[in-house]
Each structure stands twice: as structure tokens, then as C-alpha cells.
Design a protein around this motif. Structure first.
Motif, PDB file in Angstrom:
ATOM      1  N   ARG A   1      37.212  40.871  46.459  1.00 25.36           N
ATOM      2  CA  ARG A   1      36.633  40.892  45.110  1.00 25.36           C
ATOM      3  C   ARG A   1      36.515  39.467  44.547  1.00 25.36           C
ATOM      4  NH1 ARG A   1      39.837  44.144  43.343  1.00 25.36           N
ATOM      5  NH2 ARG A   1      41.383  42.750  42.407  1.00 25.36           N
ATOM      6  N   THR A   2      37.557  38.662  44.743  1.00 24.12           N
ATOM      7  CA  THR A   2      37.529  37.287  44.233  1.00 24.12           C
ATOM      8  C   THR A   2      36.438  36.476  44.920  1.00 24.12           C
ATOM      9  OG1 THR A   2      39.905  37.390  43.789  1.00 24.12           O
ATOM     10  CG2 THR A   2      38.907  35.203  43.884  1.00 24.12           C
ATOM     11  N   LEU A   3      36.300  36.660  46.243  1.00 21.66           N
ATOM     12  CA  LEU A   3      35.255  35.960  46.977  1.00 21.66           C
ATOM     13  C   LEU A   3      33.874  36.345  46.440  1.00 21.66           C
ATOM     14  CD1 LEU A   3      34.358  34.153  49.332  1.00 21.66           C
ATOM     15  CD2 LEU A   3      34.539  36.147  50.841  1.00 21.66           C
ATOM     16  N   ALA A   4      33.655  37.636  46.204  1.00 20.12           N
ATOM     17  CA  ALA A   4      32.361  38.093  45.688  1.00 20.12           C
ATOM     18  C   ALA A   4      32.095  37.533  44.290  1.00 20.12           C
ATOM     19  CB  ALA A   4      32.324  39.625  45.665  1.00 20.12           C
ATOM     20  N   ILE A   5      33.134  37.499  43.434  1.00 22.05           N
ATOM     21  CA  ILE A   5      32.957  36.968  42.077  1.00 22.05           C
ATOM     22  C   ILE A   5      32.597  35.492  42.126  1.00 22.05           C
ATOM     23  CG2 ILE A   5      34.185  36.368  39.944  1.00 22.05           C
ATOM     24  CD1 ILE A   5      35.743  38.994  40.258  1.00 22.05           C
ATOM     25  N   HIS A   6      33.336  34.712  42.896  1.00 13.84           N
ATOM     26  CA  HIS A   6      33.097  33.270  42.924  1.00 13.84           C
ATOM     27  C   HIS A   6      31.737  32.943  43.535  1.00 13.84           C
ATOM     28  CE1 HIS A   6      37.064  31.380  41.765  1.00 13.84           C
ATOM     29  NE2 HIS A   6      37.301  32.678  41.678  1.00 13.84           N
ATOM     30  N   ARG A   7      31.322  33.704  44.527  1.00 21.31           N
ATOM     31  CA  ARG A   7      30.006  33.448  45.115  1.00 21.31           C
ATOM     32  C   ARG A   7      28.888  33.824  44.140  1.00 21.31           C
ATOM     33  NH1 ARG A   7      30.661  35.163  51.511  1.00 21.31           N
ATOM     34  NH2 ARG A   7      31.270  33.086  52.197  1.00 21.31           N
ATOM     35  N   THR A   8      29.064  34.942  43.442  1.00 23.56           N
ATOM     36  CA  THR A   8      28.050  35.348  42.472  1.00 23.56           C
ATOM     37  C   THR A   8      27.911  34.315  41.373  1.00 23.56           C
ATOM     38  OG1 THR A   8      28.482  37.695  42.901  1.00 23.56           O
ATOM     39  CG2 THR A   8      27.409  37.151  40.815  1.00 23.56           C
TER      40      THR A   8
ATOM     41  N   GLN B   1      20.778  38.972  33.146  1.00 27.44           N
ATOM     42  CA  GLN B   1      20.783  38.314  34.455  1.00 27.44           C
ATOM     43  C   GLN B   1      22.172  38.371  35.082  1.00 27.44           C
ATOM     44  OE1 GLN B   1      19.182  34.534  33.024  1.00 27.44           O
ATOM     45  NE2 GLN B   1      17.393  34.786  34.359  1.00 27.44           N
ATOM     46  N   LEU B   2      23.211  38.173  34.255  1.00 28.79           N
ATOM     47  CA  LEU B   2      24.584  38.252  34.752  1.00 28.79           C
ATOM     48  C   LEU B   2      24.883  39.644  35.290  1.00 28.79           C
ATOM     49  CD1 LEU B   2      27.541  37.238  35.030  1.00 28.79           C
ATOM     50  CD2 LEU B   2      27.894  38.027  32.678  1.00 28.79           C
ATOM     51  N   ASP B   3      24.547  40.672  34.502  1.00 23.22           N
ATOM     52  CA  ASP B   3      24.846  42.043  34.914  1.00 23.22           C
ATOM     53  C   ASP B   3      24.102  42.417  36.196  1.00 23.22           C
ATOM     54  OD1 ASP B   3      26.605  42.459  32.811  1.00 23.22           O
ATOM     55  OD2 ASP B   3      25.023  43.174  31.463  1.00 23.22           O
ATOM     56  N   GLU B   4      22.864  41.935  36.333  1.00 23.96           N
ATOM     57  CA  GLU B   4      22.097  42.228  37.540  1.00 23.96           C
ATOM     58  C   GLU B   4      22.746  41.571  38.763  1.00 23.96           C
ATOM     59  OE1 GLU B   4      17.585  41.642  39.404  1.00 23.96           O
ATOM     60  OE2 GLU B   4      18.063  40.925  37.371  1.00 23.96           O
ATOM     61  N   ALA B   5      23.197  40.306  38.608  1.00 27.84           N
ATOM     62  CA  ALA B   5      23.836  39.603  39.720  1.00 27.84           C
ATOM     63  C   ALA B   5      25.154  40.264  40.099  1.00 27.84           C
ATOM     64  CB  ALA B   5      24.061  38.137  39.349  1.00 27.84           C
ATOM     65  N   LEU B   6      25.937  40.667  39.095  1.00 26.10           N
ATOM     66  CA  LEU B   6      27.204  41.338  39.379  1.00 26.10           C
ATOM     67  C   LEU B   6      26.963  42.673  40.076  1.00 26.10           C
ATOM     68  CD1 LEU B   6      29.135  40.632  36.039  1.00 26.10           C
ATOM     69  CD2 LEU B   6      29.618  39.626  38.275  1.00 26.10           C
ATOM     70  N   GLY B   7      26.003  43.437  39.584  1.00 25.13           N
ATOM     71  CA  GLY B   7      25.720  44.732  40.200  1.00 25.13           C
ATOM     72  C   GLY B   7      25.271  44.605  41.639  1.00 25.13           C
TER      73      GLY B   7
END
Length: 414
Positions: A76-83, A141-147
């Protein structure tokens, strides 16, 4: 697609909280510590145990003095930091980089818990708004990238809260955050339970195809100065074995070398010892040298382990951890693959799956072709053609049908 170990960026300006932390830093005007440039691996505390009996090694990526870092937390942390790196227009961190950040964060947050340092949810939300404003990114844009990465806004806010707690703790770490972390690493035992590639693959599968990173190997270029990461010249060292014989890496130039950093207290290292012995036996005929480098343990402890498990490859003693520091080993097992010219071609933290050994070994063997392992007993011997002294070509296939053929490989003196 052939996977490559992603080269870790230089640590000339280390910070603790990574690409997402850089966003925090943009709004605060401060630089925070990402990962120690001089990593201190450590082996002085009691043997690690799982933080909870319900926690199984399959569910954790690393253990720090008995405190588990779950694989899900790392993923999860890897996905957050990459996003967030993509939104900020910055380079994405690789799995090992994020794991090192998490280890540092856990050390700081363990200290922060004893001081009851906390961050309110509204503080994290305010910081997120400031980050988006600095990056000129809208909330849709943030919500789209997170999703797209399988994340929620709550996942991100919880990560920001954690990083803000780290940020708040740093000024209180004495004599400095860098030295404090080095001391903590020197007093902690860190075992890595999962190969990073497994988490990398899991995160990559959640991404849209167009945003998946390129994992192809980079073209080979002129090696950079000495360093422990792919395409860097492997740092030289000299270490004694259990009999006092000194091994120098420079003396092995011209041969592929595998360095395996381990310790007897590391459960993963103990489990991997039979596999290492098999690799040594299988590939020794190809000129590969496997060196086991034991970290900061008394020779008698190592001798006892060797008597029980009996690996035949050399075991070297890194008594003060200086070689581990030079190779930036922060969790074990760590394995470094070096080609005959002395250049690092791959680096793997954690246990190596059996299926991945051959991929790594191909990278350090010149002109390996389709098959790199010697034939097993009972298999058809591969044909070859070699010149005699008079220039006549001799082929093994010319001797098919003989009762037996013996091949003797030798090297003339000098």
C-alpha cells in the motif's frame, strides 16, 4: 517480459519520507531524511520474534526486533508513494527504497509512541490541500489517480498522518536525525522475509497498462564509480574466512561472483542455506564464486551453524559490519550478483525464489546462451566443437556410440 532490478537513486540528499515526503517538504519549506546514506545494519539485540502469534512469516515483509512490517502495508505504501510521485512529476521510488523508508519510519514512530506524539486528521487534510495546490492538481485528478492504483483518499490521509508524526519527531532526535537512525540501526535486528519482486508484481498488476513502469534492463553503459547497485563497480573488500584465510574481491576479477549477506539469527537465512548450497554445487563448474558474508557474529556461533548445515562455499566474517555498510545492507538476506568485470548486475533483498536464480546468474555469465546449468547425471551431454593442437576440429558427437567418453577440464599453470 524479463524483469530487472531497478537501480536505486543516489543518496546524496537523503530524506526520510520519500516522494510523498517531498510534497510535504514543498509546503513546509523543510527537507526531511529519506534513507540513511551510511546504512548501519545491526545484530546486537535479542533474536527477533513475531509481534503477534497470529502473524505468520508469509504475511510479513520484514521484522524489526520482533515488530512485523506486513506485506500489505509495504504494498500500500509503495502504491501511495508512486501515485503521488506521478502527480508531483517526480521519479517513482522502487520497492527496496520504500522498504528502507518503512524501516526508518518504524524506528522513528516507535520512539514517537513513547512520547505520545500525534497528528489530528484535520491536520493531514490541510496538508494534503497544500500539496495539491503546490502541484497544481485538482481533487478529482487526485481521486482518479488513487482509484487507478486501488487506493482510497483515506489510505492517503493515513499515510500523511504517519509522515507528519515522523516530521514532528525529527527535531527531537539527538544528536541529529542521521546519527540517531544510524544508532538505532546498529541496535536492531532486521530480517527481510519476502522477495521485493513479489510485491512489485502485485502492485504493477493493479495499475492501468499505460501507467505500468518499464522493468526492462537498461542498456549497459560505462560503469559509474564504486557502488552496490546495478551498473556500478562493486566496492572492493578483504575479509577472513573461519580459518583465517583472507578473501579479497579484487582477486576474483575475471570470474562471476555472488555475495550473500546473512546471519545465523535470521530465520530466512537459515531456511535458504540448503538452496544456496545447491546453487553453489550446480554453478561452480561455470566458474561462479559464491561467498557467504556473515554479519557481526562471533566466529564460534558461525562455526556451530556450519557444523550443523555444512555449506561448502566460503563463509567470510564481517565482524564490524564495515563491508555490509559499504554495500548498504540494511536487511538480510541480501544477495549481490557481480559479473567478471567487477560490475554489479543485480541486487536482491530477501529470499530468492528458486525460479529466479537462473535469471540472475544469466546476467553475470558472459555469452551464456539458452542453457547455463551443467547437465545433470542421466541427461544427454551437450555437443561442442573445439580445435586440437593441429587445428583440426573435434566434435563430441563424433564419439557417439563409444562405450564411454571422459571430459577433463583443466587450466595450465600460469
Amino acid at each position: 517480459m524479463k524483469r530487472s532490478i531497478i537501480r536505486r537513486p543516489a543518496l546524496s540528499a537523503p530524506r526520510l519520507i520519500g516522494a510523498l515526503g517531498a510534497g510535504l517538504a514543498l509546503t513546509m519549506g523543510v527537507w526531511l531524511l529519506l534513507a540513511m546514506g551510511n546504512r548501519w545494519a545491526s545484530w546486537l539485540a535479542p533474536a527477533p520474534t513475531l509481534a503477534s502469534p497470529a502473524t505468520r512469516p508469509a504475511d510479513v515483509v520484514a521484522i524489526i526486533d520482533g515488530e512485523a512490517i506486513p506485506t500489505g502495508e509495504w504494498s500500500r505504501t509503495l502504491a501511495i508513494h508512486r501515485t503521488m510521485s506521478r502527480l508531483a512529476g517526480k521519479a517513482e521510488p522502487d520497492p527496496e527504497e520504500v522498504l528502507q523508508q518503512l524501516i526508518d519510519q518504524h524506528l522513528v514512530l516507535r520512539w514517537a509512541r513513547s512520547r505520545e506524539l500525534s497528528i489530528r486528521p484535520e491536520e493531514a487534510a490541510e496538508r494534503l490541500r497544500a500539496m495539491l495546490s503546490a502541484w497544481n492538481v485538482s481533487e478529482p485528478q487526485l481521486d482518479e489517480a488513487l482509484g487507478s492504483a486501488g487506493l482510497s483518499r483515506q489510505d492517503l490521509l493515513q499515510e500523511i498522518q504517519r509522515l507528519m508524526r515522523v516530521e514532528r519527531a525529527l527535531p527531537e532526535l539527538q544528536p541529529s536525525p542521521e546519527e540517531w537512525l544510524a544508532q538505532q540501526r546498529a541496535r536492531s535486528r532486521i530480517s527481510v522475509y519476502r522477495p521485493m519482486a513479489a510485491v512489485e508484481e502485485a502492485v504493477r498488476e493493479k495499475r492501468p497498462a499505460e501507467s505500468a513502469p518499464t522493468l526492462q534492463a537498461s542498456p549497459i553503459t560505462t560503469p559509474s564509480p564504486a557502488g552496490p547497485y546495478p551498473d556500478q563497480q562493486a566496492p572492493d573488500f578483504a575479509l577472513p574466512d573461519l580459518e583465517g584465510k583472507t578473501f579479497r574481491l579484487a582477486d576474483l576479477r575475471g570470474r562471476p561472483v555472488i555475495l550473500h549477506f546473512w546471519a545465523t539469527w535470521c530465520p530466512v537465512c537459515r531456511q535458504e542455506t540448503p538452496a544456496l548450497a545447491t546453487v553453489d554445487q550446480r554453478y561452480r563448474a561455470l566458474g561462479i564464486v559464491l561467498l557467504g558474508i556473515n554479519l557481526r557474529e562471533h566466529p564460534e556461533n558461525v562455526q556451530g551453524f556450519i557444523r550443523s548445515f555444512g555449506p561448502a562455499f566460503p563463509i567470510l566474517l564481517d565482524g564490524d559490519g564495515s563491508v555490509a555498510t559499504r554495500y548498504q545492507v540494511t536487511g538480510i538476506p541480501t544477495t549481490i550478483f557481480i559479473d567478471p568485470s567487477g560490475v554489479v548486475r543485480a541486487r536482491h533483498v530477501g529470499p530468492i525464489p528458486e525460479s529466479q536464480w537462473e535469471e540472475y546468474i544469466r546476467r553475470i555469465l558472459p555469452h551464456s546462451g539458452d542453457r547455463i546449468a551443467p547437465p545433470d547425471i542421466g541427461e544427454m551431454a551437450p555437443d561442442f566443437a573445439l580445435p586440437r593442437e593441429n587445428g583440426e576440429i573435434l566434435r563430441l558427437s563424433d564419439y557417439r556410440g563409444r562405450s564411454s567418453v571422459v571430459l577433463v577440464f583443466y587450466r595450465s599453470p600460469g
